[in-house]
Design a protein around this motif. Structure first.
Motif, PDB file in Angstrom:
ATOM      1  N   PHE A 105       4.417 -34.141 -36.417  1.00 40.38           N
ATOM      2  CA  PHE A 105       3.792 -35.467 -36.337  1.00 40.38           C
ATOM      3  C   PHE A 105       4.398 -36.436 -37.348  1.00 40.38           C
ATOM      4  O   PHE A 105       3.905 -37.543 -37.517  1.00 40.38           O
ATOM      5  CB  PHE A 105       2.286 -35.361 -36.566  1.00 40.38           C
ATOM      6  CG  PHE A 105       1.612 -34.454 -35.579  1.00 40.38           C
ATOM      7  CD1 PHE A 105       1.236 -33.178 -35.936  1.00 40.38           C
ATOM      8  CD2 PHE A 105       1.380 -34.877 -34.282  1.00 40.38           C
ATOM      9  CE1 PHE A 105       0.622 -32.328 -35.030  1.00 40.38           C
ATOM     10  CE2 PHE A 105       0.766 -34.043 -33.359  1.00 40.38           C
ATOM     11  CZ  PHE A 105       0.393 -32.766 -33.740  1.00 40.38           C
ATOM     12  N   GLY A 106       5.468 -36.004 -38.008  1.00 43.20           N
ATOM     13  CA  GLY A 106       6.104 -36.841 -39.016  1.00 43.20           C
ATOM     14  C   GLY A 106       7.285 -37.611 -38.457  1.00 43.20           C
ATOM     15  O   GLY A 106       7.371 -37.878 -37.258  1.00 43.20           O
ATOM     16  N   ASN A 107       8.209 -37.945 -39.354  1.00 42.48           N
ATOM     17  CA  ASN A 107       9.350 -38.770 -38.950  1.00 42.48           C
ATOM     18  C   ASN A 107      10.575 -37.949 -38.570  1.00 42.48           C
ATOM     19  O   ASN A 107      11.643 -38.506 -38.349  1.00 42.48           O
ATOM     20  CB  ASN A 107       9.698 -39.741 -40.065  1.00 42.48           C
ATOM     21  CG  ASN A 107       9.968 -39.029 -41.388  1.00 42.48           C
ATOM     22  OD1 ASN A 107      10.173 -37.824 -41.421  1.00 42.48           O
ATOM     23  ND2 ASN A 107       9.956 -39.781 -42.468  1.00 42.48           N
ATOM     24  N   GLY A 108      10.412 -36.644 -38.517  1.00 45.98           N
ATOM     25  CA  GLY A 108      11.515 -35.795 -38.086  1.00 45.98           C
ATOM     26  C   GLY A 108      12.549 -35.517 -39.152  1.00 45.98           C
ATOM     27  O   GLY A 108      13.628 -35.009 -38.842  1.00 45.98           O
ATOM     28  N   LEU A 109      12.230 -35.831 -40.398  1.00 46.90           N
ATOM     29  CA  LEU A 109      13.190 -35.644 -41.490  1.00 46.90           C
ATOM     30  C   LEU A 109      12.749 -34.498 -42.393  1.00 46.90           C
ATOM     31  O   LEU A 109      11.557 -34.303 -42.626  1.00 46.90           O
ATOM     32  CB  LEU A 109      13.309 -36.917 -42.322  1.00 46.90           C
ATOM     33  CG  LEU A 109      13.820 -38.158 -41.595  1.00 46.90           C
ATOM     34  CD1 LEU A 109      13.691 -39.386 -42.486  1.00 46.90           C
ATOM     35  CD2 LEU A 109      15.251 -37.963 -41.147  1.00 46.90           C
ATOM     36  N   ALA A 110      13.715 -33.780 -42.909  1.00 49.45           N
ATOM     37  CA  ALA A 110      13.473 -32.727 -43.898  1.00 49.45           C
ATOM     38  C   ALA A 110      14.188 -33.119 -45.173  1.00 49.45           C
ATOM     39  O   ALA A 110      15.422 -33.242 -45.179  1.00 49.45           O
ATOM     40  CB  ALA A 110      13.972 -31.383 -43.382  1.00 49.45           C
ATOM     41  N   LEU A 111      13.441 -33.316 -46.234  1.00 45.42           N
ATOM     42  CA  LEU A 111      14.008 -33.849 -47.470  1.00 45.42           C
ATOM     43  C   LEU A 111      14.138 -32.808 -48.577  1.00 45.42           C
ATOM     44  O   LEU A 111      14.703 -33.118 -49.634  1.00 45.42           O
ATOM     45  CB  LEU A 111      13.142 -35.016 -47.976  1.00 45.42           C
ATOM     46  CG  LEU A 111      12.844 -36.141 -46.980  1.00 45.42           C
ATOM     47  CD1 LEU A 111      12.092 -37.255 -47.682  1.00 45.42           C
ATOM     48  CD2 LEU A 111      14.117 -36.652 -46.331  1.00 45.42           C
ATOM     49  N   TYR A 112      13.632 -31.615 -48.351  1.00 40.65           N
ATOM     50  CA  TYR A 112      13.580 -30.620 -49.411  1.00 40.65           C
ATOM     51  C   TYR A 112      14.423 -29.399 -49.057  1.00 40.65           C
ATOM     52  O   TYR A 112      14.412 -28.922 -47.919  1.00 40.65           O
ATOM     53  CB  TYR A 112      12.134 -30.224 -49.672  1.00 40.65           C
ATOM     54  CG  TYR A 112      11.280 -31.406 -50.029  1.00 40.65           C
ATOM     55  CD1 TYR A 112      10.446 -31.991 -49.080  1.00 40.65           C
ATOM     56  CD2 TYR A 112      11.344 -31.981 -51.299  1.00 40.65           C
ATOM     57  CE1 TYR A 112       9.672 -33.094 -49.388  1.00 40.65           C
ATOM     58  CE2 TYR A 112      10.581 -33.086 -51.614  1.00 40.65           C
ATOM     59  CZ  TYR A 112       9.750 -33.642 -50.658  1.00 40.65           C
ATOM     60  OH  TYR A 112       8.995 -34.740 -50.968  1.00 40.65           O
TER      61      TYR A 112
END
Length: 129
Positions: A105-112
């Motif tokens: 349900f997020g923006n489709g990004l993985a930042l970690y």
């Protein structure tokens, strides 16, 4: 499962440009969120940029905003990182990474870093004065 192979690194002078590529195996590349990380000498592996599975969303660490551009070509199973105005502090081994572990349900990004399941072997970028 996906296998990743980076290329395009090298030696460049300050202010120069490079384009890194990350070739992915398999037929499901378009279902993965992708990212670029880098590890300088004696440092941790740090986040650089991320892109959603469709390429519609991107995110950058502040130090590269306006200089680096992440993109992907799902038809070619390839991720890119165009790096302009390179600085000495950009010297590092650059890694591409892939994941499906993202908030649906997020923006489709993985930042970690911990979100990523698959990693390439890395490509060296050296910026000289």
């Amino acid at each position: 499962q996906v296998q990743l192979v980076e290329s395009g690194g090298g030696l460049v002078q300050t202010g120069g440009s490079l384009r890194l590529s990350c070739a992915a195996s398999g037929r499901t590349f378009s279902s993965y969120a992708m990212g670029w990380f880098r590890q300088g000498p004696g440092k941790e592996r740090d986040f650089v940029a991320a892109i959603s599975w469709s390429g519609g969303n991107t995110y950058y660490v502040d130090s590269v905003k306006g200089r680096f551009t992440i993109s992907r070509d799902n038809a070619k199973n390839t991720l890119y990182l165009k790096m302009n105005s390179l600085k000495l502090e950009d010297t590092a081994v650059y890694y591409c990474a892939a994941t499906r572990s993202i908030d649906p349900f997020g923006n489709g990004l993985a930042l970690y870093r911990a979100q990523y399941n698959y990693w390439g072997q890395g490509t060296q970028v050296t910026v000289s004065s």
